[in-house]
Design a protein around this motif. Structure first.
Motif, PDB file in Angstrom:
ATOM      1  N   TRP A 102      41.030  35.630  31.534  1.00  0.00           N
ATOM      2  CA  TRP A 102      41.915  36.640  32.103  1.00  0.00           C
ATOM      3  C   TRP A 102      41.704  36.828  33.598  1.00  0.00           C
ATOM      4  O   TRP A 102      42.616  37.313  34.288  1.00  0.00           O
ATOM      5  CB  TRP A 102      41.726  37.962  31.357  1.00  0.00           C
ATOM      6  CG  TRP A 102      42.447  37.913  30.046  1.00  0.00           C
ATOM      7  CD1 TRP A 102      41.931  37.667  28.816  1.00  0.00           C
ATOM      8  CD2 TRP A 102      43.869  38.036  29.876  1.00  0.00           C
ATOM      9  NE1 TRP A 102      42.926  37.647  27.878  1.00  0.00           N
ATOM     10  CE2 TRP A 102      44.128  37.882  28.488  1.00  0.00           C
ATOM     11  CE3 TRP A 102      44.933  38.272  30.737  1.00  0.00           C
ATOM     12  CZ2 TRP A 102      45.413  37.944  27.963  1.00  0.00           C
ATOM     13  CZ3 TRP A 102      46.216  38.346  30.214  1.00  0.00           C
ATOM     14  CH2 TRP A 102      46.446  38.178  28.851  1.00  0.00           C
ATOM     15  N   THR A 103      40.572  36.430  34.111  1.00  0.00           N
ATOM     16  CA  THR A 103      40.418  36.414  35.567  1.00  0.00           C
ATOM     17  C   THR A 103      41.406  35.422  36.179  1.00  0.00           C
ATOM     18  O   THR A 103      42.113  35.725  37.159  1.00  0.00           O
ATOM     19  CB  THR A 103      38.980  36.040  35.957  1.00  0.00           C
ATOM     20  OG1 THR A 103      38.078  37.017  35.433  1.00  0.00           O
ATOM     21  CG2 THR A 103      38.828  35.979  37.471  1.00  0.00           C
ATOM     22  N   ALA A 104      41.482  34.227  35.581  1.00  0.00           N
ATOM     23  CA  ALA A 104      42.417  33.211  36.073  1.00  0.00           C
ATOM     24  C   ALA A 104      43.868  33.666  35.891  1.00  0.00           C
ATOM     25  O   ALA A 104      44.712  33.494  36.790  1.00  0.00           O
ATOM     26  CB  ALA A 104      42.180  31.890  35.341  1.00  0.00           C
ATOM     27  N   ILE A 105      44.178  34.273  34.747  1.00  0.00           N
ATOM     28  CA  ILE A 105      45.556  34.723  34.489  1.00  0.00           C
ATOM     29  C   ILE A 105      45.962  35.804  35.486  1.00  0.00           C
ATOM     30  O   ILE A 105      47.077  35.775  36.048  1.00  0.00           O
ATOM     31  CB  ILE A 105      45.695  35.245  33.042  1.00  0.00           C
ATOM     32  CG1 ILE A 105      45.605  34.072  32.059  1.00  0.00           C
ATOM     33  CG2 ILE A 105      47.016  35.993  32.860  1.00  0.00           C
ATOM     34  CD1 ILE A 105      45.599  34.500  30.604  1.00  0.00           C
ATOM     35  N   HIS A 106      45.091  36.762  35.745  1.00  0.00           N
ATOM     36  CA  HIS A 106      45.435  37.838  36.667  1.00  0.00           C
ATOM     37  C   HIS A 106      45.632  37.309  38.095  1.00  0.00           C
ATOM     38  O   HIS A 106      46.532  37.774  38.821  1.00  0.00           O
ATOM     39  CB  HIS A 106      44.338  38.911  36.645  1.00  0.00           C
ATOM     40  CG  HIS A 106      44.348  39.745  35.394  1.00  0.00           C
ATOM     41  ND1 HIS A 106      45.492  40.026  34.691  1.00  0.00           N
ATOM     42  CD2 HIS A 106      43.339  40.379  34.716  1.00  0.00           C
ATOM     43  CE1 HIS A 106      45.202  40.771  33.642  1.00  0.00           C
ATOM     44  NE2 HIS A 106      43.903  41.004  33.638  1.00  0.00           N
ATOM     45  N   ILE A 107      44.798  36.377  38.499  1.00  0.00           N
ATOM     46  CA  ILE A 107      44.973  35.789  39.841  1.00  0.00           C
ATOM     47  C   ILE A 107      46.322  35.087  39.935  1.00  0.00           C
ATOM     48  O   ILE A 107      47.058  35.221  40.937  1.00  0.00           O
ATOM     49  CB  ILE A 107      43.813  34.812  40.143  1.00  0.00           C
ATOM     50  CG1 ILE A 107      42.498  35.589  40.297  1.00  0.00           C
ATOM     51  CG2 ILE A 107      44.113  34.007  41.405  1.00  0.00           C
ATOM     52  CD1 ILE A 107      41.282  34.702  40.456  1.00  0.00           C
ATOM     53  N   LEU A 108      46.669  34.333  38.890  1.00  0.00           N
ATOM     54  CA  LEU A 108      47.962  33.624  38.910  1.00  0.00           C
ATOM     55  C   LEU A 108      49.133  34.611  38.810  1.00  0.00           C
ATOM     56  O   LEU A 108      50.200  34.350  39.359  1.00  0.00           O
ATOM     57  CB  LEU A 108      48.011  32.616  37.763  1.00  0.00           C
ATOM     58  CG  LEU A 108      47.115  31.377  37.960  1.00  0.00           C
ATOM     59  CD1 LEU A 108      47.061  30.539  36.697  1.00  0.00           C
ATOM     60  CD2 LEU A 108      47.634  30.543  39.138  1.00  0.00           C
ATOM     61  N   TYR A 109      48.953  35.736  38.107  1.00  0.00           N
ATOM     62  CA  TYR A 109      49.993  36.761  38.098  1.00  0.00           C
ATOM     63  C   TYR A 109      50.306  37.199  39.536  1.00  0.00           C
ATOM     64  O   TYR A 109      51.477  37.359  39.921  1.00  0.00           O
ATOM     65  CB  TYR A 109      49.529  37.978  37.294  1.00  0.00           C
ATOM     66  CG  TYR A 109      49.855  37.931  35.817  1.00  0.00           C
ATOM     67  CD1 TYR A 109      50.801  37.052  35.305  1.00  0.00           C
ATOM     68  CD2 TYR A 109      49.227  38.791  34.917  1.00  0.00           C
ATOM     69  CE1 TYR A 109      51.100  37.015  33.961  1.00  0.00           C
ATOM     70  CE2 TYR A 109      49.525  38.777  33.564  1.00  0.00           C
ATOM     71  CZ  TYR A 109      50.462  37.883  33.087  1.00  0.00           C
ATOM     72  OH  TYR A 109      50.769  37.862  31.767  1.00  0.00           O
ATOM     73  N   LEU A 110      49.252  37.427  40.309  1.00  0.00           N
ATOM     74  CA  LEU A 110      49.447  37.867  41.693  1.00  0.00           C
ATOM     75  C   LEU A 110      50.161  36.812  42.526  1.00  0.00           C
ATOM     76  O   LEU A 110      50.909  37.145  43.468  1.00  0.00           O
ATOM     77  CB  LEU A 110      48.089  38.210  42.326  1.00  0.00           C
ATOM     78  CG  LEU A 110      47.323  39.396  41.695  1.00  0.00           C
ATOM     79  CD1 LEU A 110      45.947  39.532  42.338  1.00  0.00           C
ATOM     80  CD2 LEU A 110      48.117  40.687  41.865  1.00  0.00           C
TER      81      LEU A 110
END
Length: 565
Positions: A102-110
């Motif tokens: 979810w760290t990777a997912i949140h960064i990509l969301y941004l």
């Protein structure tokens, strides 16, 4: 098939865990409500899986969007994997994997979502960080490492951050324009389900049916993640659905969002319980004068539902807060103990014969109890001042019976005994390793003869001759035996005592204590370790008060002497 093969297989089919787990939750089989919840959950999960397994929308994707789609589908797949094979992995693996994912997912969301507002993007980033910090804190705990902060604060922050993360992401998707109304509805529903799971898990943590339904509702988040991944290539929103369908979607989303609030509202006959008999750490009795009305009600509920010391509660947990408060006010209006017993019996109390004490009822009807027990209305400061004044007054009533014979160490104070009967007070060596054992033996020997002094090693228990709750006590220590001076005393006895650590004293009444001397008592073993003689003078004055004079001096004799009468 689950209905045919039995509860264990029905559980495995719906909850996706081994049949043996069903025995852990219900060894005697599931009740009707749980079976019904499993059947409903099966239909709900089937419908949600149908939405999750819809194929991705065609269209070009850049590198970041491709990675985000794969990570979202991985998160969905990881959600659908049964928990029991994950539990076989080393401690911390599950949390570490979810943290990295979810760290990777949140960064990509941004990076992928077109937020169209720097403030919105910054707020989303901040909430992502808060949520991930909570997960990191759980990982540190599981690994036995130093946590980020207080568990309660981090946990609350993580819960609020999780809800804010969903809300801001859905707002970002709406401003982006690529995602359909159905995906946005799934996102908003995720907020409601998130709150619903937290609330129901808190209020109904022991209900198996609630556990089944919350597990099923939890798949709404997977639906949203899968829909987000599926519609990444779509540049513009599809055409709006028909008005009737839009209204149905709005009603569904509103229902899921409002449901957590409805769960907190109860009818009068099934009110939410503020406290139950199993509530821990609630037995704190603050002064009535320091509390507001609502705080007094909460304190009363806590006290009458407490099981402190293994004692059954005054009222059963099946009664609501409002019902117990009503019974409490009715108890204040009773005329005698028999009426209280009848009222408690009607309320289903496990101990109606005990009635209700005024120091409990003062919290629910202070104006009534205050008429007969005004001291119970005091604040903590007022009570402390009254106690100090009372102690000073009691100590002032005690006089030194040998004012002209000064001891090397001495003190005079009122000694308070247990109201229901106390054999006496100790003169002992409190630092001796065998102090507790010696005190027990001394108590067993106190009634061996008319002297009423039980001696065992470094402890002597001195009994009282009258039926009193307190007495005047003077202690004096000398380097040598003082004159006997038995005139005017009812009893004068002398016994041996030992100090193994160089201390001999009388217990003091500590903060909140019920027994002991209400003034500092000095060390009477003025010659250090060794053998001493303990002489005790006892008399009853004209007012009926009992007076004791305790004299301690070095001496090796082991004889018990009866000097008077």
């Amino acid at each position: 098939m689950g209905l045919v093969l039995g509860d264990a297989w029905l559980w495995a089919a719906v909850e996706w865990s081994p049949p043996g787990d069903a025995e852990f939750y219900s060894r005697g089989g599931f009740d009707t409500l749980t079976v019904a919840a499993l059947l409903v959950a099966a239909l709900v999960k089937a419908a949600l899986l149908w939405l999750i397994l819809r194929p991705p929308a065609p269209g070009p994707l850049d590198r970041r969007a491709k990675v985000l789609r794969r990570l979202l589908y991985l998160a969905v797949a990881y959600t659908l994997v049964p928990w029991w094979p994950i539990a076989l992995l080393p401690d911390g693996f599950d949390t570490a994997f979810r943290l990295a994912q979810w760290t990777a997912i949140h960064i990509l969301y941004l990076l992928v979502i077109r937020w169209r507002s720097r403030m919105l993007c910054a707020a989303a980033g901040a909430m992502f960080a808060v949520e991930l910090a909570g997960t990191a804190n759980v990982l540190l705990f599981e690994l036995g490492l130093q946590e980020l902060g207080s568990g309660g604060i981090v946990e609350v922050g993580s819960l609020l951050g999780g809800a804010a993360t969903i809300i801001l992401t859905v707002v970002g998707q709406r401003r982006d324009g690529r995602w359909s109304r159905g995906t946005l509805a799934a996102g908003w529903s995720s907020v409601g389900v998130y709150a619903l799971v937290v609330l129901l898990g808190t209020l109904f943590s022991g209900s198996l049916a609630i556990l089944v339904m919350t597990n099923a509702a939890g798949l709404v988040s997977a639906v949203w993640a899968a829909a987000t991944a599926r519609e990444l290539p779509i540049e513009e929103r599809p055409a709006d659905p028909p008005p009737a369908r839009r209204r149905a979607i709005r009603v569904a989303v509103a229902a899921v969002t409002v449901l957590p609030i409805i769960a907190l509202i109860h009818p009068e006959q099934a009110a939410h319980l503020t406290y139950t008999g199993s509530t821990t750490d609630c037995y704190d009795r603050p002064a009535s004068g320091d509390l507001k009305p609502a705080e007094r009600d909460a304190t009363f509920l806590c006290l009458v539902r407490s099981r402190d010391g293994g004692v059954p509660p005054m009222f059963p947990d099946s009664l609501s807060d409002q019902a117990i408060l009503a019974y409490g006010r009715a108890l204040c209006r009773t005329e005698d103990r028999a009426e209280q017993e009848a009222l408690l019996t009607r309320a289903g109390s496990a101990r109606p014969a005990w009635a209700a004490a005024p120091w409990n009822l003062v919290y629910v009807c202070p104006e009534t109890i205050g008429e007969t027990h005004p001291e119970l209305l005091r604040s903590a400061t007022e009570a402390e001042a009254a106690t100090t004044a009372y102690i000073l007054e009691e100590n002032a009533q005690c006089r030194d019976p040998w004012p002209r014979t000064k001891g090397v160490a001495q003190a005079t104070a009122k000694y308070f005994l247990f109201v229901d009967g106390d054999p006496g007070y100790l003169v002992h060596d409190p630092e001796d390793e065998t102090a507790e054992k010696d005190a027990e033996q001394a108590m067993d020997r106190v009634y061996d003869d008319s002297v009423q002094i039980g001696v065992a090693g470094s402890a002597a228990l001195v009994g009282h001759v009258a039926d009193v709750t307190n007495l005047c006590l003077t202690v004096k220590a000398f380097h040598a035996a003082p004159p006997r001076r038995t005139a005017g005393w009812r009893q004068v006895n002398e016994v041996p005592i030992v100090s193994r650590t160089g201390r001999l004293t009388v217990p003091e009444r500590g903060e909140g204590g019920e027994v002991g001397a209400d003034a500092p008592i000095p060390n009477l073993a003025i010659a250090g370790k060794g053998r001493y003689r303990l002489r005790v003078y006892v008399r009853i004055d004209d007012a009926g008060d009992e007076q004791h004079l305790v004299v301690v001096f070095p001496g090796t004799s082991r004889k018990r002497l009866k000097l008077e009468p």
